[in-house]
Write a protein that holds these residues in place. Sequence first.
Motif, PDB file in Angstrom:
ATOM      1  N   GLY A  38       0.800  -1.225   0.000  1.00  0.00           N
ATOM      2  CA  GLY A  38       0.000   0.000   0.000  1.00  0.00           C
ATOM      3  C   GLY A  38       0.832   1.274   0.000  1.00  0.00           C
ATOM      4  N   ALA A  39       2.076   1.184  -0.437  1.00  0.00           N
ATOM      5  CA  ALA A  39       2.980   2.338  -0.462  1.00  0.00           C
ATOM      6  C   ALA A  39       3.264   2.730  -1.909  1.00  0.00           C
ATOM      7  N   HIS A  40       4.103   3.734  -2.072  1.00  0.00           N
ATOM      8  CA  HIS A  40       4.517   4.197  -3.404  1.00  0.00           C
ATOM      9  C   HIS A  40       6.031   4.374  -3.413  1.00  0.00           C
ATOM     10  N   ALA A  41       6.658   3.991  -4.517  1.00  0.00           N
ATOM     11  CA  ALA A  41       8.107   4.136  -4.672  1.00  0.00           C
ATOM     12  C   ALA A  41       8.380   5.146  -5.776  1.00  0.00           C
ATOM     13  N   TYR A  42       9.399   5.963  -5.565  1.00  0.00           N
ATOM     14  CA  TYR A  42       9.771   6.995  -6.531  1.00  0.00           C
ATOM     15  C   TYR A  42      11.291   7.024  -6.671  1.00  0.00           C
ATOM     16  N   ARG A  43      11.730   7.360  -7.867  1.00  0.00           N
ATOM     17  CA  ARG A  43      13.165   7.610  -8.063  1.00  0.00           C
ATOM     18  C   ARG A  43      13.366   9.106  -7.928  1.00  0.00           C
ATOM     19  N   LEU A  44      14.252   9.499  -7.011  1.00  0.00           N
ATOM     20  CA  LEU A  44      14.533  10.921  -6.812  1.00  0.00           C
ATOM     21  C   LEU A  44      15.483  11.446  -7.864  1.00  0.00           C
ATOM     22  N   GLY A  45      16.337  10.587  -8.370  1.00  0.00           N
ATOM     23  CA  GLY A  45      17.342  10.977  -9.358  1.00  0.00           C
ATOM     24  C   GLY A  45      18.628  10.244  -9.068  1.00  0.00           C
ATOM     25  N   GLY A  46      19.460  10.117 -10.071  1.00  0.00           N
ATOM     26  CA  GLY A  46      20.720   9.406  -9.885  1.00  0.00           C
ATOM     27  C   GLY A  46      20.459   8.001  -9.385  1.00  0.00           C
ATOM     28  N   ASP A  47      21.024   7.674  -8.230  1.00  0.00           N
ATOM     29  CA  ASP A  47      20.828   6.343  -7.660  1.00  0.00           C
ATOM     30  C   ASP A  47      20.031   6.397  -6.360  1.00  0.00           C
ATOM     31  N   GLU A  48      19.210   7.440  -6.206  1.00  0.00           N
ATOM     32  CA  GLU A  48      18.407   7.606  -4.989  1.00  0.00           C
ATOM     33  C   GLU A  48      16.927   7.351  -5.269  1.00  0.00           C
ATOM     34  N   PHE A  49      16.325   6.614  -4.345  1.00  0.00           N
ATOM     35  CA  PHE A  49      14.903   6.283  -4.415  1.00  0.00           C
ATOM     36  C   PHE A  49      14.275   6.612  -3.069  1.00  0.00           C
ATOM     37  N   VAL A  50      12.957   6.750  -3.083  1.00  0.00           N
ATOM     38  CA  VAL A  50      12.231   6.963  -1.834  1.00  0.00           C
ATOM     39  C   VAL A  50      10.953   6.132  -1.863  1.00  0.00           C
ATOM     40  N   ILE A  51      10.590   5.613  -0.710  1.00  0.00           N
ATOM     41  CA  ILE A  51       9.326   4.901  -0.549  1.00  0.00           C
ATOM     42  C   ILE A  51       8.483   5.711   0.426  1.00  0.00           C
ATOM     43  N   CYS A  52       7.266   6.028   0.035  1.00  0.00           N
ATOM     44  CA  CYS A  52       6.318   6.712   0.911  1.00  0.00           C
ATOM     45  C   CYS A  52       5.241   5.695   1.270  1.00  0.00           C
ATOM     46  N   ALA A  53       5.119   5.417   2.559  1.00  0.00           N
ATOM     47  CA  ALA A  53       4.204   4.379   3.027  1.00  0.00           C
ATOM     48  C   ALA A  53       3.252   4.961   4.068  1.00  0.00           C
ATOM     49  N   PRO A  54       2.021   4.443   4.103  1.00  0.00           N
ATOM     50  CA  PRO A  54       1.061   4.914   5.106  1.00  0.00           C
ATOM     51  C   PRO A  54       1.348   4.336   6.500  1.00  0.00           C
ATOM     52  N   HIS A  55       2.293   3.429   6.587  1.00  0.00           N
ATOM     53  CA  HIS A  55       2.665   2.806   7.856  1.00  0.00           C
ATOM     54  C   HIS A  55       4.185   2.866   7.986  1.00  0.00           C
ATOM     55  N   PRO A  56       4.714   2.827   9.190  1.00  0.00           N
ATOM     56  CA  PRO A  56       6.175   2.891   9.363  1.00  0.00           C
ATOM     57  C   PRO A  56       6.874   1.669   8.756  1.00  0.00           C
ATOM     58  N   LEU A  57       7.915   1.923   7.992  1.00  0.00           N
ATOM     59  CA  LEU A  57       8.771   0.854   7.488  1.00  0.00           C
ATOM     60  C   LEU A  57       9.871   0.615   8.511  1.00  0.00           C
ATOM     61  N   THR A  58      10.364  -0.598   8.557  1.00  0.00           N
ATOM     62  CA  THR A  58      11.394  -0.950   9.535  1.00  0.00           C
ATOM     63  C   THR A  58      12.603  -1.553   8.828  1.00  0.00           C
ATOM     64  N   ASP A  59      13.650  -1.764   9.606  1.00  0.00           N
ATOM     65  CA  ASP A  59      14.843  -2.440   9.089  1.00  0.00           C
ATOM     66  C   ASP A  59      14.488  -3.827   8.562  1.00  0.00           C
ATOM     67  N   THR A  60      13.530  -4.487   9.197  1.00  0.00           N
ATOM     68  CA  THR A  60      13.108  -5.824   8.769  1.00  0.00           C
ATOM     69  C   THR A  60      12.509  -5.783   7.367  1.00  0.00           C
ATOM     70  N   HIS A  61      11.660  -4.793   7.113  1.00  0.00           N
ATOM     71  CA  HIS A  61      11.080  -4.651   5.770  1.00  0.00           C
ATOM     72  C   HIS A  61      12.178  -4.519   4.717  1.00  0.00           C
ATOM     73  N   LEU A  62      13.107  -3.612   4.982  1.00  0.00           N
ATOM     74  CA  LEU A  62      14.140  -3.334   3.987  1.00  0.00           C
ATOM     75  C   LEU A  62      15.208  -4.413   3.943  1.00  0.00           C
ATOM     76  N   GLY A  63      15.402  -5.137   5.033  1.00  0.00           N
ATOM     77  CA  GLY A  63      16.355  -6.252   5.032  1.00  0.00           C
ATOM     78  C   GLY A  63      15.927  -7.345   4.068  1.00  0.00           C
ATOM     79  N   GLY A  64      14.643  -7.672   4.064  1.00  0.00           N
ATOM     80  CA  GLY A  64      14.137  -8.669   3.125  1.00  0.00           C
ATOM     81  C   GLY A  64      14.279  -8.208   1.684  1.00  0.00           C
ATOM     82  N   LEU A  65      14.033  -6.931   1.464  1.00  0.00           N
ATOM     83  CA  LEU A  65      14.191  -6.368   0.127  1.00  0.00           C
ATOM     84  C   LEU A  65      15.664  -6.394  -0.295  1.00  0.00           C
ATOM     85  N   GLN A  66      16.554  -6.184   0.660  1.00  0.00           N
ATOM     86  CA  GLN A  66      17.993  -6.222   0.384  1.00  0.00           C
ATOM     87  C   GLN A  66      18.413  -7.610  -0.126  1.00  0.00           C
TER      88      GLN A  66
END
Length: 176
Positions: A38-66
């Motif tokens: 239920g979130a949205h991902a955007y490329r800010l430019g270069g090699d930077e991205f941002v995820i905007c989520a209606p709920h807090p993301l945690t290290d666990t969320h991003l660890g699995g993505l890693q």
Amino acid sequence: MLDVDRLGQVNDLLGHAAGDRVLRLLGDLLGRAASAGGAHAYRLGGDEFVICAPHPLTDTHLGGLQVRYRDALRALGIPSGSFSYGLAHAPQHGETLDDLLAHADTQLGRQKRDRRGGLAAQFERLMQAGRAPRPGAAHRADCSRASDGRTSNESAVPADPRDQIRAVRGYHRALL
């Protein structure tokens, strides 16, 4: 906020087409993961991205993505890769998008430094690899003659702490 680690090295070693594939791959992974949560991902430019989520993301969320990111890179023939990230949550880290991005960017910078191990760890890695002079040894191309007639390319440890700091800063520039 996410930032691809060592994208320049991918570009230098494997070419810019490989770097573009790395960026597309991370963008696709982020897009799928964001929409599933239920979130949205955007490329800010270069090699930077941002995820905007209606709920807090945690290290666990991003660890699995890693892990998924590394596996997908290997499938592309890129032996390793990672991304660094910084988390920011409203309202504790800010109310505006600018405040949240600034906080996330600060956290991202800290993570990048920590993952590299900071200056001391980088210097220690160079020491172990035999690529850095001993701490306190002046790095000079010319040799000085010791009192017993032997030559040496090392001088005594600088007595002035400012000289020691300058030497470490020189080593730091060599690390980057």
